[in-house]
Design a protein around this motif. Structure first.
Motif, PDB file in Angstrom:
ATOM      1  N   GLY A   1      -2.701  -1.060  -0.875  1.00 46.70           N
ATOM      2  CA  GLY A   1      -2.568  -2.469  -1.244  1.00 46.70           C
ATOM      3  C   GLY A   1      -2.380  -2.657  -2.733  1.00 46.70           C
ATOM      4  N   ALA A   2      -3.144  -1.907  -3.536  1.00 49.70           N
ATOM      5  CA  ALA A   2      -3.005  -1.991  -4.993  1.00 49.70           C
ATOM      6  C   ALA A   2      -1.646  -1.482  -5.441  1.00 49.70           C
ATOM      7  CB  ALA A   2      -4.124  -1.205  -5.670  1.00 49.70           C
ATOM      8  N   ASN A   3      -1.173  -0.390  -4.817  1.00 49.86           N
ATOM      9  CA  ASN A   3       0.140   0.153  -5.170  1.00 49.86           C
ATOM     10  C   ASN A   3       1.267  -0.802  -4.772  1.00 49.86           C
ATOM     11  OD1 ASN A   3      -0.883   2.508  -6.304  1.00 49.86           O
ATOM     12  ND2 ASN A   3      -0.785   3.648  -4.379  1.00 49.86           N
ATOM     13  N   ALA A   4       1.086  -1.510  -3.658  1.00 45.17           N
ATOM     14  CA  ALA A   4       2.088  -2.488  -3.238  1.00 45.17           C
ATOM     15  C   ALA A   4       2.209  -3.597  -4.275  1.00 45.17           C
ATOM     16  CB  ALA A   4       1.733  -3.061  -1.872  1.00 45.17           C
ATOM     17  N   ALA A   5       1.072  -4.075  -4.772  1.00 42.54           N
ATOM     18  CA  ALA A   5       1.098  -5.127  -5.795  1.00 42.54           C
ATOM     19  C   ALA A   5       1.790  -4.633  -7.057  1.00 42.54           C
ATOM     20  CB  ALA A   5      -0.325  -5.581  -6.092  1.00 42.54           C
ATOM     21  N   GLN A   6       1.519  -3.379  -7.429  1.00 36.89           N
ATOM     22  CA  GLN A   6       2.112  -2.819  -8.640  1.00 36.89           C
ATOM     23  C   GLN A   6       3.628  -2.683  -8.523  1.00 36.89           C
ATOM     24  OE1 GLN A   6       0.116  -0.052 -11.629  1.00 36.89           O
ATOM     25  NE2 GLN A   6       0.953   1.360 -10.130  1.00 36.89           N
ATOM     26  N   ASN A   7       4.116  -2.504  -7.296  1.00 31.02           N
ATOM     27  CA  ASN A   7       5.550  -2.348  -7.070  1.00 31.02           C
ATOM     28  C   ASN A   7       6.207  -3.620  -6.546  1.00 31.02           C
ATOM     29  OD1 ASN A   7       6.374   0.735  -7.370  1.00 31.02           O
ATOM     30  ND2 ASN A   7       4.321   0.700  -6.488  1.00 31.02           N
ATOM     31  N   ALA A   8       5.479  -4.735  -6.595  1.00 30.26           N
ATOM     32  CA  ALA A   8       5.999  -6.038  -6.167  1.00 30.26           C
ATOM     33  C   ALA A   8       6.511  -6.008  -4.729  1.00 30.26           C
ATOM     34  CB  ALA A   8       7.101  -6.506  -7.112  1.00 30.26           C
ATOM     35  N   ILE A   9       5.775  -5.302  -3.864  1.00 33.34           N
ATOM     36  CA  ILE A   9       6.136  -5.237  -2.451  1.00 33.34           C
ATOM     37  C   ILE A   9       5.299  -6.263  -1.699  1.00 33.34           C
ATOM     38  CG2 ILE A   9       6.049  -3.797  -0.381  1.00 33.34           C
ATOM     39  CD1 ILE A   9       6.697  -1.419  -2.152  1.00 33.34           C
ATOM     40  N   PRO A  10       5.913  -7.223  -1.019  1.00 34.41           N
ATOM     41  CA  PRO A  10       5.155  -8.269  -0.328  1.00 34.41           C
ATOM     42  C   PRO A  10       4.424  -7.724   0.890  1.00 34.41           C
ATOM     43  CG  PRO A  10       7.502  -8.476   0.142  1.00 34.41           C
ATOM     44  CD  PRO A  10       7.376  -7.395  -0.891  1.00 34.41           C
ATOM     45  N   GLY A  18       0.821   4.951   0.360  1.00 32.74           N
ATOM     46  CA  GLY A  18       1.836   3.973   0.728  1.00 32.74           C
ATOM     47  C   GLY A  18       3.234   4.351   0.305  1.00 32.74           C
ATOM     48  N   LEU A  19       3.411   5.498  -0.341  1.00 36.26           N
ATOM     49  CA  LEU A  19       4.693   5.856  -0.927  1.00 36.26           C
ATOM     50  C   LEU A  19       5.829   5.854   0.090  1.00 36.26           C
ATOM     51  CD1 LEU A  19       6.540   6.896  -3.155  1.00 36.26           C
ATOM     52  CD2 LEU A  19       5.600   9.196  -2.803  1.00 36.26           C
ATOM     53  N   LEU A  20       5.622   6.476   1.254  1.00 35.09           N
ATOM     54  CA  LEU A  20       6.707   6.563   2.228  1.00 35.09           C
ATOM     55  C   LEU A  20       7.021   5.202   2.838  1.00 35.09           C
ATOM     56  CD1 LEU A  20       5.815   9.952   3.964  1.00 35.09           C
ATOM     57  CD2 LEU A  20       7.421   9.519   2.087  1.00 35.09           C
ATOM     58  N   ALA A  21       5.990   4.388   3.052  1.00 33.50           N
ATOM     59  CA  ALA A  21       6.227   3.029   3.552  1.00 33.50           C
ATOM     60  C   ALA A  21       7.031   2.225   2.537  1.00 33.50           C
ATOM     61  CB  ALA A  21       4.897   2.336   3.857  1.00 33.50           C
ATOM     62  N   PHE A  22       6.718   2.400   1.247  1.00 34.49           N
ATOM     63  CA  PHE A  22       7.454   1.685   0.198  1.00 34.49           C
ATOM     64  C   PHE A  22       8.904   2.147   0.149  1.00 34.49           C
ATOM     65  CE2 PHE A  22       3.224   1.512  -2.369  1.00 34.49           C
ATOM     66  CZ  PHE A  22       2.697   0.640  -1.430  1.00 34.49           C
ATOM     67  N   ALA A  23       9.111   3.465   0.284  1.00 27.87           N
ATOM     68  CA  ALA A  23      10.470   3.993   0.267  1.00 27.87           C
ATOM     69  C   ALA A  23      11.286   3.422   1.421  1.00 27.87           C
ATOM     70  CB  ALA A  23      10.437   5.517   0.336  1.00 27.87           C
ATOM     71  N   ALA A  24      10.681   3.372   2.619  1.00 22.03           N
ATOM     72  CA  ALA A  24      11.380   2.804   3.769  1.00 22.03           C
ATOM     73  C   ALA A  24      11.672   1.321   3.540  1.00 22.03           C
ATOM     74  CB  ALA A  24      10.535   2.996   5.032  1.00 22.03           C
ATOM     75  N   HIS A  25      10.732   0.616   2.914  1.00 16.83           N
ATOM     76  CA  HIS A  25      10.934  -0.808   2.609  1.00 16.83           C
ATOM     77  C   HIS A  25      12.136  -1.002   1.686  1.00 16.83           C
ATOM     78  CE1 HIS A  25      10.081  -4.912   1.240  1.00 16.83           C
ATOM     79  NE2 HIS A  25      10.178  -4.446   0.005  1.00 16.83           N
ATOM     80  N   TYR A  26      12.271  -0.158   0.681  1.00 19.90           N
ATOM     81  CA  TYR A  26      13.400  -0.272  -0.241  1.00 19.90           C
ATOM     82  C   TYR A  26      14.726   0.040   0.442  1.00 19.90           C
ATOM     83  CZ  TYR A  26      10.459  -0.798  -4.390  1.00 19.90           C
ATOM     84  OH  TYR A  26       9.577  -1.268  -5.328  1.00 19.90           O
ATOM     85  N   SER A  29      10.823  -7.977   5.922  1.00 14.14           N
ATOM     86  CA  SER A  29      10.860  -7.699   4.483  1.00 14.14           C
ATOM     87  C   SER A  29       9.466  -7.608   3.883  1.00 14.14           C
ATOM     88  CB  SER A  29      11.688  -8.754   3.726  1.00 14.14           C
ATOM     89  OG  SER A  29      13.012  -8.807   4.233  1.00 14.14           O
ATOM     90  N   HIS A  30       8.432  -7.511   4.750  1.00 15.99           N
ATOM     91  CA  HIS A  30       7.049  -7.359   4.304  1.00 15.99           C
ATOM     92  C   HIS A  30       6.476  -6.060   4.858  1.00 15.99           C
ATOM     93  CE1 HIS A  30       7.614 -11.546   3.357  1.00 15.99           C
ATOM     94  NE2 HIS A  30       6.398 -11.656   2.846  1.00 15.99           N
ATOM     95  N   VAL A  31       5.386  -5.604   4.256  1.00 12.22           N
ATOM     96  CA  VAL A  31       4.655  -4.429   4.731  1.00 12.22           C
ATOM     97  C   VAL A  31       3.263  -4.868   5.160  1.00 12.22           C
ATOM     98  CG1 VAL A  31       3.713  -2.168   4.121  1.00 12.22           C
ATOM     99  CG2 VAL A  31       5.948  -2.863   3.226  1.00 12.22           C
ATOM    100  N   ARG A  32       2.879  -4.520   6.369  1.00 15.84           N
ATOM    101  CA  ARG A  32       1.544  -4.825   6.891  1.00 15.84           C
ATOM    102  C   ARG A  32       0.669  -3.580   6.766  1.00 15.84           C
ATOM    103  NH1 ARG A  32      -1.115  -7.289  11.439  1.00 15.84           N
ATOM    104  NH2 ARG A  32      -3.335  -6.974  10.976  1.00 15.84           N
TER     105      ARG A  32
END
Length: 327
Positions: free
Chosen positions: A197-206, A168-176, A212-215
């Motif tokens: 999903g676990a990494n999203a929770a750890q990084n407080a990504i909805p 999920g790293l690249l999706a999280f980077a794009a989200h930020y 502003s959310h990731v599916r």
């Protein structure tokens, strides 16, 4: 004891890059091997090791492929070392000891490392686990740097897809980078979706369907209905392998629109021309190519008008580079 087997063979750095492509390890067994390439001695940069993990005893075809594809080991008579592993999380163990990394504005670290205190940096915590994509491989690093560059040059995206998301790293980077965007991240591996999903929770990504959310979805390519329903995207990220990138070109094109930015990685330099051709045929043009240790990261854009006609009095057929730039 577990049913996990490990096959190891020394190789050169160049051989490691080739051997680490999963599609080279198709064998007659029903297991799908996982390959981890690592440097064994920092003082000798050409000393590398390939470790192949599989859920069944390695067959003769797999062992033969290793010897065939590691001529440096074959030349010295080295045979693959086969081990049956204890009941441990070998993926996590293989990724322990990773140092935090900096890629543009991103500081990527594990839970055992402290986040950066620099207010100008974005901290992303990715623990080693049963999915790959911690950011330390050149392909992921190249994508992070390319995403950062897109933001610095003023690009704005509101609908983003990350195909083959891994951790999920690249999706999280794009989200930020684009907080108001809707982002969808997919992977063919259900374990990767769970890990993301676990990494999203750890990084407080909805997580969810709203802006502003990731599916998160499990999908073979872009087959999941949600991927089609959200199309067209204005940014598509695909950090996978050259073969799937070429095969997915029609699907990715169908999910794009004129002006869509496409970020491709996971290919080697020798595979670049084939991948670029597949997307030029679909109406994309190459805008930028970043290279790190033989691993290109390609930035392409869906042309608003594409195609060509033969120029008068021209004796040879036009090349794609005549219209889309050098590939």
């Amino acid at each position: 004891m577990s049913d996990t087997w490990k096959v190891s063979i020394p190789c050169t750095r160049a051989e490691a890059r080739i051997l680490s492509e999963d599609n080279l390890f198709v064998s007659s067994s029903d297991s799908t091997p996982t390959i981890v390439a690592s440097e064994t001695d920092p003082k000798h940069p050409d000393a590398w090791m390939i470790d192949v993990y599989c859920q069944m005893p390695p067959d003769a075809e797999l062992l033969g492929n290793l010897l065939l594809l590691s001529p440096s080991a074959s030349a010295t008579g080295v045979q693959p070392l086969v081990e049956r592993l204890a009941d441990e999380d070998w993926v996590t163990l293989s990724q322990q000891g990773l140092e935090p990394l900096r890629a543009g504005r991103f500081h990527v670290h594990t839970a055992s490392d402290r986040p950066s205190g620099n207010p100008k940096l974005v901290n992303i915590c990715i623990d080693a686990g049963q999915a790959f994509g911690t950011g330390h491989h050149e392909t992921t690093m190249g994508c992070l740097l390319s995403l950062d560059q897109l933001r610095r040059t003023g690009h704005r995206f509101r609908n983003i897809a990350d195909i083959g998301t891994g951790t999920g790293l690249l999706a999280f980077a794009a989200h930020y980078l684009w907080r108001d965007a809707k982002t969808i991240a997919s992977d063919i591996d259900p374990v990767a979706v769970t890990v993301t999903g676990a990494n999203a929770a750890q990084n407080a990504i909805p997580l969810g369907n709203d802006r502003s959310h990731v599916r998160l979805v499990q999908s073979n390519g872009l087959d999941h209905p949600s991927l089609g329903q959200r199309a067209p995207y204005d940014l598509i990220i695909a950090n996978i392998l050259a073969g799937p990138l070429v095969a997915l070109a029609p699907q990715i094109t169908a999910a794009a629109k004129p002006g869509t930015v496409l970020l491709l990685a996971g290919l080697l330099s020798r595979q670049k021309a084939e991948v670029v051709r597949a997307y030029v045929r679909e109406g994309f043009r190459l805008k930028h190519s970043r290279l790190d240790n033989e691993w290109p990261c390609l930035t392409l854009v869906k042309a608003r008008k594409y195609g060509w006609t033969r120029k008068p009095h021209r004796k040879k057929s036009p090349l794609a580079s005549d219209y889309f730039g050098e590939c």
